[in-house]
Design an enzyme around this catalytic site. Sequence first.
Site, PDB file in Angstrom:
ATOM      1  CE1 TYR A 150     -20.296  61.548  62.449  1.00 55.44           C
ATOM      2  CE2 TYR A 150     -20.675  60.813  60.199  1.00 55.44           C
ATOM      3  CZ  TYR A 150     -19.802  61.165  61.208  1.00 55.44           C
ATOM      4  OH  TYR A 150     -18.441  61.148  60.992  1.00 55.44           O
ATOM      5  CE  LYS A 154     -18.480  64.383  61.801  1.00 54.23           C
ATOM      6  NZ  LYS A 154     -17.389  64.960  62.601  1.00 54.23           N
TER       7      LYS A 154
HETATM    8  N1  LIG Z   1     -12.914  57.182  61.085  1.00 50.61           N
HETATM    9  C1  LIG Z   1     -13.751  57.469  60.084  1.00 50.61           C
HETATM   10  O1  LIG Z   1     -14.111  56.627  59.243  1.00 50.61           O
HETATM   11  C2  LIG Z   1     -14.257  58.878  59.933  1.00 50.61           C
HETATM   12  C3  LIG Z   1     -14.832  59.265  58.710  1.00 50.61           C
HETATM   13  C4  LIG Z   1     -15.323  60.552  58.588  1.00 50.61           C
HETATM   14  C5  LIG Z   1     -15.235  61.432  59.647  1.00 50.61           C
HETATM   15  N2  LIG Z   1     -14.681  61.018  60.812  1.00 50.61           N
HETATM   16  C6  LIG Z   1     -14.629  61.963  61.926  1.00 50.61           C
HETATM   17  O2  LIG Z   1     -13.319  62.009  62.420  1.00 50.61           O
HETATM   18  C7  LIG Z   1     -13.337  62.257  63.823  1.00 50.61           C
HETATM   19  C8  LIG Z   1     -12.489  61.237  64.552  1.00 50.61           C
HETATM   20  O3  LIG Z   1     -12.924  59.941  64.220  1.00 50.61           O
HETATM   21  P1  LIG Z   1     -12.156  58.665  64.806  1.00 50.61           P
HETATM   22  O4  LIG Z   1     -12.518  57.523  63.945  1.00 50.61           O
HETATM   23  O5  LIG Z   1     -10.731  59.016  65.044  1.00 50.61           O
HETATM   24  O6  LIG Z   1     -12.922  58.494  66.206  1.00 50.61           O
HETATM   25  P2  LIG Z   1     -12.359  58.068  67.642  1.00 50.61           P
HETATM   26  O7  LIG Z   1     -13.542  57.564  68.405  1.00 50.61           O
HETATM   27  O8  LIG Z   1     -11.182  57.172  67.510  1.00 50.61           O
HETATM   28  O9  LIG Z   1     -11.857  59.447  68.257  1.00 50.61           O
HETATM   29  C9  LIG Z   1     -12.752  60.406  68.747  1.00 50.61           C
HETATM   30  C10 LIG Z   1     -12.172  60.985  70.021  1.00 50.61           C
HETATM   31  O10 LIG Z   1     -13.058  62.010  70.482  1.00 50.61           O
HETATM   32  C11 LIG Z   1     -13.081  61.925  71.895  1.00 50.61           C
HETATM   33  N3  LIG Z   1     -14.291  62.525  72.454  1.00 50.61           N
HETATM   34  C12 LIG Z   1     -15.520  61.992  72.521  1.00 50.61           C
HETATM   35  N4  LIG Z   1     -16.356  62.835  73.154  1.00 50.61           N
HETATM   36  C13 LIG Z   1     -15.614  63.930  73.491  1.00 50.61           C
HETATM   37  C14 LIG Z   1     -15.913  65.123  74.159  1.00 50.61           C
HETATM   38  N5  LIG Z   1     -17.159  65.389  74.607  1.00 50.61           N
HETATM   39  N6  LIG Z   1     -14.917  66.029  74.332  1.00 50.61           N
HETATM   40  C15 LIG Z   1     -13.676  65.780  73.888  1.00 50.61           C
HETATM   41  N7  LIG Z   1     -13.324  64.653  73.238  1.00 50.61           N
HETATM   42  C16 LIG Z   1     -14.297  63.736  73.051  1.00 50.61           C
HETATM   43  C17 LIG Z   1     -13.050  60.427  72.179  1.00 50.61           C
HETATM   44  O11 LIG Z   1     -12.648  60.147  73.528  1.00 50.61           O
HETATM   45  C18 LIG Z   1     -12.055  59.951  71.151  1.00 50.61           C
HETATM   46  O12 LIG Z   1     -10.728  59.940  71.670  1.00 50.61           O
HETATM   47  C19 LIG Z   1     -14.808  62.289  64.224  1.00 50.61           C
HETATM   48  O13 LIG Z   1     -15.253  63.633  64.233  1.00 50.61           O
HETATM   49  C20 LIG Z   1     -15.490  61.538  63.110  1.00 50.61           C
HETATM   50  O14 LIG Z   1     -16.839  61.916  62.938  1.00 50.61           O
HETATM   51  C21 LIG Z   1     -14.190  59.766  60.980  1.00 50.61           C
END
Ligand SMILES: NC(=O)c1ccc[n+]([C@@H]2O[C@H](COP(=O)([O-])OP(=O)(O)OC[C@H]3O[C@@H](n4cnc5c(N)ncnc54)[C@H](O)[C@@H]3O)[C@@H](O)[C@H]2O)c1
Length: 243
Positions: A150, A154
């Site tokens: 990861y 990133k």
């Molecule tokens: N929530 C956190 O703490 C956090 C922190 C840093 C970065 N992020 C990043 O933010 C982004 C969203 O995080 P989140 O917490 O909302 O996650 P989440 O799991 O709620 O949302 C991710 C979405 O991506 C979709 N997805 C998965 N595989 C896919 C594919 N192959 N094609 C299209 N869509 C696909 C999933 O169905 C889901 O709806 C991610 O990239 C994550 O790495 C999140």
Amino acid sequence: MAEPTVAIVTGAAGGLGSATARALLEQGHHVAAFDIDHSNLADLAGEHPERLRFTTVDVTSADSVESGVAMVRDELGLPTILVNIAGTNRIAPLTDTTDQLWDLLIDLNLKGTFHCCRAVVPHMREAGGGRIINTTSNMGMRPEAQQVAYASAKAGLVGLTRSLALELAPDQITVNAVAPVMTLTKRVAGLPEWWKDLQLSKIPFGRYGTIEDYVATVGFLLSEGGAFYTGQVLSPNGGDFMS
Ligand SMILES: NC(=O)c1ccc[n+]([C@@H]2O[C@H](COP(=O)([O-])OP(=O)(O)OC[C@H]3O[C@@H](n4cnc5c(N)ncnc54)[C@H](O)[C@@H]3O)[C@@H](O)[C@H]2O)c1
């Protein structure tokens, strides 16, 4: 951007993605919601179903992305906003990181964003400009143990963002990244308590990020005031790290 336009949001059924798509709809944009999951669609449509197109797109597949973007072009018009949010994470020590897990995290978090940028940029060029926002993470800047895949994905997004920003500046296309700190979306809320406690202990503000912190940062990068920002990584992180 003052004028309503056509925006693509990936991961639009997820925690950060659905909130971003909703904010863009409320600002008057047409929104193409790309995801592999339909479950949040009813919530997302809200009061503006006529400006929302949900499309099943797997960002890890170049063909799927190309088809989705072609649909946007044909049905909504030239996309000039792309917010890449689709992504996920796993906690895994190095020796438990199988090739399959490595490929999953690199393909979804890094290659998926590459696919979307490559498919959308010709349309932004045709439109005379655009804004691209990639979603990296504090883990791409201040990694944690047990995050080799990861953190690599990133951190890779930071390089992608900066290189593409240089390439696309002559086309009046900005490319920036948002690096949220741990934010309790449904997915993240389900992670082990020890992991969440560890992350919280590293945030000087003493709280997790919120979905609103993320959406506000995206909103700034899409605003008139954000027009001269490119190649930047903006991190709503309460002091977790400083770059
Ligand atoms: N929530 C956190 O703490 C956090 C922190 C840093 C970065 N992020 C990043 O933010 C982004 C969203 O995080 P989140 O917490 O909302 O996650 P989440 O799991 O709620 O949302 C991710 C979405 O991506 C979709 N997805 C998965 N595989 C896919 C594919 N192959 N094609 C299209 N869509 C696909 C999933 O169905 C889901 O709806 C991610 O990239 C994550 O790495 C999140």
